[in-house]
Design an enzyme around this catalytic site. Structure first.
Site, PDB file in Angstrom:
ATOM      1  CB  ALA A  29     -80.217  19.526 -23.331  1.00 49.30           C
ATOM      2  N   GLY A  31     -85.386  19.202 -25.564  1.00 48.57           N
ATOM      3  CA  GLY A  31     -86.396  20.202 -25.279  1.00 48.57           C
ATOM      4  C   GLY A  31     -87.645  19.970 -26.090  1.00 48.57           C
ATOM      5  N   GLY A  32     -88.493  20.990 -26.116  1.00 46.97           N
ATOM      6  CA  GLY A  32     -89.789  20.856 -26.766  1.00 46.97           C
ATOM      7  C   GLY A  32     -89.715  20.825 -28.278  1.00 46.97           C
ATOM      8  CB  ALA A  34     -84.291  20.875 -31.215  1.00 49.62           C
ATOM      9  CB  THR A  35     -82.634  16.004 -29.262  1.00 46.37           C
ATOM     10  OG1 THR A  35     -83.966  15.571 -28.955  1.00 46.37           O
ATOM     11  CG2 THR A  35     -81.652  15.311 -28.329  1.00 46.37           C
ATOM     12  CB  VAL A  36     -78.771  20.104 -27.780  1.00 49.31           C
ATOM     13  CG1 VAL A  36     -77.392  20.686 -28.095  1.00 49.31           C
ATOM     14  CG2 VAL A  36     -79.846  21.145 -28.012  1.00 49.31           C
ATOM     15  CE  LYS A  51     -82.582  23.688 -30.594  1.00 48.73           C
ATOM     16  NZ  LYS A  51     -82.746  24.930 -29.839  1.00 48.73           N
ATOM     17  CG  ASP A 145     -88.392  31.777 -27.220  1.00 43.72           C
ATOM     18  OD1 ASP A 145     -89.065  32.268 -26.299  1.00 43.72           O
ATOM     19  OD2 ASP A 145     -88.100  30.572 -27.282  1.00 43.72           O
TER      20      ASP A 145
END
Length: 660
Positions: A29, A31-32, A34-36, A51, A145
Site C-alpha cells: 500500500a 499512503g501520505g 509512507a509506502t508499505v 514501511k 492518530d
C-alpha cells in the site's frame, strides 16, 4: 539472484535486499507518509512488513532523529493488541521500519463492508483498542492518530493497533517544514486543535469517536469541511449515538460522552477506567438489540482482504486529510475556506460556448448572483478570520492563570482544565510542602497566558526519604562514603573497646540499617578501639578466693594451679605465672599457683623388719631414719618406730626406729 526477474521493476525497492537482511517482494500500500511493502526476513526466514517513509520526510535531520526515537519507543510495547516493531534503519536516505505482518484487514475495510457494527461487535473492538492503549500509555507512548485505518483485524486474535508514536514524529516534522498539523480531523481531540499537544486522554477521545462511527456508520459532522469539523470538536459536545439511532441505550450514550468530553479532565482518567466503563456498558445491553445494527449503505472495499501490517492511509474523503494550521490573516483564512473550492468548481463548469442573444440576460443574471455569493462568502470569511485571530492570537486568546502554589494538584488541574489550559506535571521533593501539593508553576499563578500555553506544574513528593545502609564493620571513611551514596551524612563518631571488632571499624550505628530517614539526617557511629587493656594485679600472698575475685573484677579469667608448700599456708597464692603489672586484655587468662600446704606422707610400717630393710623402706618413702639401739641391737630387728607406721607426717620428717 535468479528469481529477480519476477519482481515488479516499476518500483526500485522491489527485489532489493535491504540492510543485508530484508528481501522486498511486493508493494502492499502507499499512503501520505509512507509506502508499505511485504518483505522476507532472510535471516529468520519469516515474512515481515517494511514501511518506508517518503523521501520528503527524510530531508530534515530533526525528523530522522524523531523517527528513530519514536520507533524505539514503539518497539518497547509488547502486547497482543499492538503491531510489533522488529527493526529500523535507513535505505536510500529514507527511514524504514520492519514490523509484524498481519494476515487480515483493517477496521476501515470492515466498516466499508458492513456499514456499521452491532453494539457487542463495536464494544469488542473498543475493548481491544483500549487494552493496547493501556499497555502503550504505561510505557509513556501516546499514539496521537487513532482511527479505523490504524486498527488491524487479524483472521484470529484481538484487533491490533499500528503506527504507535509515528504520528508525533511525522506531525512535528510536517509542522516545522510545511506549517501543517498532521491529524485525522474526524477523530482529533479538542486540545490538539487548540495547542497541538496530545496526551493519553487525547487517544481516548479518538476511541470515543471511533465507537460513535462503528455504531452509526459515520463520524460526527461527517458532511462538513475539515476546518468546520475541527471547530465542532473545540466548541461542541459530540452528539449522542441515540440522536441518530433512538434504539441505542443510554449506557452507550454515557460511554461515548465519557470518552469524548471536550475538557480532558472530564474524560476517563486512563484506559483502565475506560475499560471498566465498556465492561459495564456491555453487561447492560438488552438481548433484543444485541444483534441490531444501523442501516447504513455499504461500500465495496478492495483492501478488505489484503494482508497488511500498517495503516494503508487510503481514505478518499476530506476527513482524513492533514488539518491546516489556521493562518494569521483574514485573507489567508478566506482562501482556505471550502467556498473557494466551490467557486472554482462553478467557473470550471461554466460553458465555453458563446451565448446566444436570448441566453445573454440569463447568463448575466447567473454571473451577478455568483459575484454576490462570492462577495458574501468573502465577507463571512473575513469575519470568521477576524474572530479567529481575536480568539487564537489576539486579546481574546489570553487567560488568567488560577492560583497554583500551595494547592492540591487535582484542584489546580481541574481549574486549568476548566479554562482550557493544558498542563504537565513534574514531581520534586520538598522539606516544607506535603506530598500532592503544588510547590510552584511556570507560568506563575495569576499570570496572563495564551490559551495554548502548556502550564508546567511542580508538585511535592514530600520529604526525600532515604534508606539507611549498613555500615557496621566498615572503616570511618568507607562508612562516610556509603552514607553519602545513600543520600545521608555521617554524624557523631565515638570510640569504644570491642573484643570482636578490630580497631578502626564501626561497632554499631545509631539508626538500624533499612530504616527510612529524611535526606538531611545524619547517622552516628561507634568505632572500635580494639580490645580493652588490663594491668595484672599482685596476687602473691593473697588467699585463693581473693585472688580470683580481683582477677575477675578486671574482666580477666582466673587460671590457678595448686602446689605443696612447706612455707606458704594452704589456700594462699604461692606465686603467679602472669607477671604482676603486665598488660593483658579483657578476657585473657591470668595464671597463678595456690598452696596446698606441706605434703603429708604415710609412715610405712617397718616393725619386725631387719635393720637394713627398714632403712630402705623409710628412706624410699622420703623420710630421714634415726636408730635407737636396744641391747646393742644384737638381733638387727626393728622393734618399733616413732612416728608409728600408718601415721601421716610431712614428707622428709625423721622417723626413729628402735632396733633390738
Amino acid at each position: 539472484m535468479s528469481d529477480e526477474k519476477t519482481y515488479d521493476q516499476t518500483d526500485p525497492l522491489i527485489g532489493r535486499l535491504i540492510d543485508q537482511r530484508y528481501r522486498v517482494t511486493r508493494r502492499l500500500a502507499r499512503g501520505g507518509m509512507a509506502t508499505v511493502y511485504v518483505a522476507q526476513d532472510e535471516r529468520l526466514e519469516r515474512p515481515v512488513a517494511l514501511k518506508v517513509m517518503h523521501p520528503h520526510l527524510a530531508e530534515s535531520d530533526d525528523f530522522v532523529e524523531r523517527f528513530h526515537r519514536e520507533a524505539r519507543a514503539a518497539a518497547r510495547i509488547v502486547h497482543p493488541g499492538v503491531v510489533s516493531v522488529f527493526d529500523q534503519g535507513v535505505v536510500s536516505g529514507q527511514g524504514f521500519l520492519v514490523m509484524e505482518l498481519i494476515d487480515g484487514t483493517n477496521l476501515r475495510a470492515l466498516l466499508n463492508a458492513q456499514g456499521a457494527f452491532t453494539i457487542p461487535q463495536a464494544l469488542r473492538y473498543t475493548t481491544d483498542i483500549l487494552e493496547a492503549l493501556r499497555a502503550a500509555h504505561r510505557m509513556g507512548v501516546i499514539h496521537r492518530d487513532i482511527k479505523p485505518e490504524n486498527i488491524l483485524v487479524p483472521t484470529d486474535g484481538p484487533a491490533k493497533v499500528a503506527d504507535f508514536g509515528l504520528a508525533r514524529a511525522v506531525s512535528e516534522g510536517s509542522t516545522s517544514a510545511t506549517g501543517n498539523m498532521l491529524g485525522t480531523v474526524a477523530y482529533i481531540a479538542p486540545e490538539i486543535v487548540l495547542t497541538t499537544e496530545a496526551n493519553a486522554r487525547s487517544d481516548l477521545y479518538s476511541v470515543g469517536i471511533m465507537l460513535y462511527e462503528m455504531l452509526t456508520g459515520a463520524v460526527p459532522w461527517a458532511d462538513e469541511s475539515p476546518l468546520q469539523i475541527a471547530s465542532h470538536h473545540v466548541s461542541e459536545d459530540v452528539p449522542s449515538p441515540s440522536a441518530t439511532l433512538p434504539w441505542i441505550p443510554r449506557e452507550i450514550d454515557d460511554l461515548v460522552a465519557a470518552l469524548t468530553a471536550r475538557n480532558p479532565a472530564n474524560r476517563c482518567a486512563d484506559a483502565s477506567d475506560a475499560l471498566d466503563l465498556v465492561a459495564r456498558a456491555a453487561a447492560s445491553i438488552p438481548f433484543d438489540i444485541a444483534n441490531r445494527r444501523a442501516e447504513v449503505a455499504r461500500e465495496d472495499s478492495r483492501s478488505g482482504s489484503e494482508t497488511t501490517a500498517l495503516n494503508t492511509e487510503v481514505m478518499p474523503t476530506q476527513l482524513t486529510q492533514a488539518m491546516p494550521v489556521p493562518a494569521a490573516t483574514a485573507v489567508t483564512t478566506a482562501t482556505a475556506l471550502p467556498a473557494a473550492t466551490a467557486v472554482t468548481t462553478v467557473h470550471t463548469s461554466t460553458s465555453t460556448e458563446t451565448p446566444s442573444a436570448g441566453e445573454l440576460p440569463a447568463k448575466m443574471s447567473t454571473r451577478a448572483i455568483l459575484l454576490a455569493v462570492i462577495a458574501f462568502l468573502l465577507i463571512v470569511a473575513a469575519s470568521f478570520g477576524g474572530s479567529w485571530w481575536w480568539t487564537e492570537y489576539g486579546p481574546g486568546s489570553y487567560l488568567t492563570m488560577p492560583t497554583t502554589t500551595g494547592r492540591d494538584l487535582a484542584d489546580v488541574q481541574a481549574d486549568l482544565g476548566a479554562i482550557g489550559l493544558a498542563s504537565s506535571v513534574e514531581e520534586e521533593f520538598s522539606d516544607d510542602v506535603q506530598s500532592g501539593i503544588v510547590t510552584h508553576s511556570d507560568p506563575d499563578g495569576g499570570s496572563s497566558v495564551h490559551k495554548s500555553t502548556n502550564v508546567q506544574l511542580y508538585v511535592s513528593k514530600g520529604i526525600d526519604m532515604k534508606d539507611v545502609p549498613n555500615v557496621v564493620g566498615k572503616g570511618q571513611d568507607e562508612a562516610s562514603r556509603t552514607l553519602a551514596d545513600a543520600g545521608l551524612a555521617l554524624g557523631a563518631v565515638t570510640d569504644a573497646y570491642s573484643e570482636e571488632v578490630p580497631p578502626g571499624q564501626v561497632i554499631s550505628q545509631s539508626v538500624a540499617a533499612g530504616t527510612s530517614l529524611a535526606h538531611d539526617s545524619t547517622v552516628d557511629v561507634v568505632l572500635s578501639k580494639g580490645r580493652e587493656p588490663r594491668t595484672v594485679p599482685t596476687l602473691t600472698g593473697k588467699g585463693a578466693s581473693a585472688a580470683k575475685s580481683s582477677i575477675e573484677a578486671l574482666g580477666l579469667v582466673a587460671s590457678p594451679t595448686e602446689a605443696y608448700s612447706d612455707t606458704v599456708p594452704e589456700g594462699q597464692v604461692i606465686s603467679q605465672q602472669t607477671r604482676e603489672g603486665s598488660t593483658v586484655y579483657r578476657g585473657d587468662s591470668v595464671s597463678y599457683t595456690v598452696s596446698k600446704g606441706p605434703e603429708m606422707v604415710t609412715v610405712p610400717d617397718v616393725v619386725g623388719l631387719q635393720r637394713q630393710e627398714a632403712h630402705d623402706k623409710l628412706e624410699g618413702a622420703g623420710f630421714t631414719v634415726q636408730e635407737d639401739l636396744i641391747l646393742g641391737g644384737f638381733f638387727n630387728t626393728v622393734r618399733s618406730s616413732d612416728p608409728a607406721g600408718g601415721s601421716k607426717v610431712k614428707k622428709g620428717s625423721t622417723v626413729t626406729i628402735s632396733i633390738v
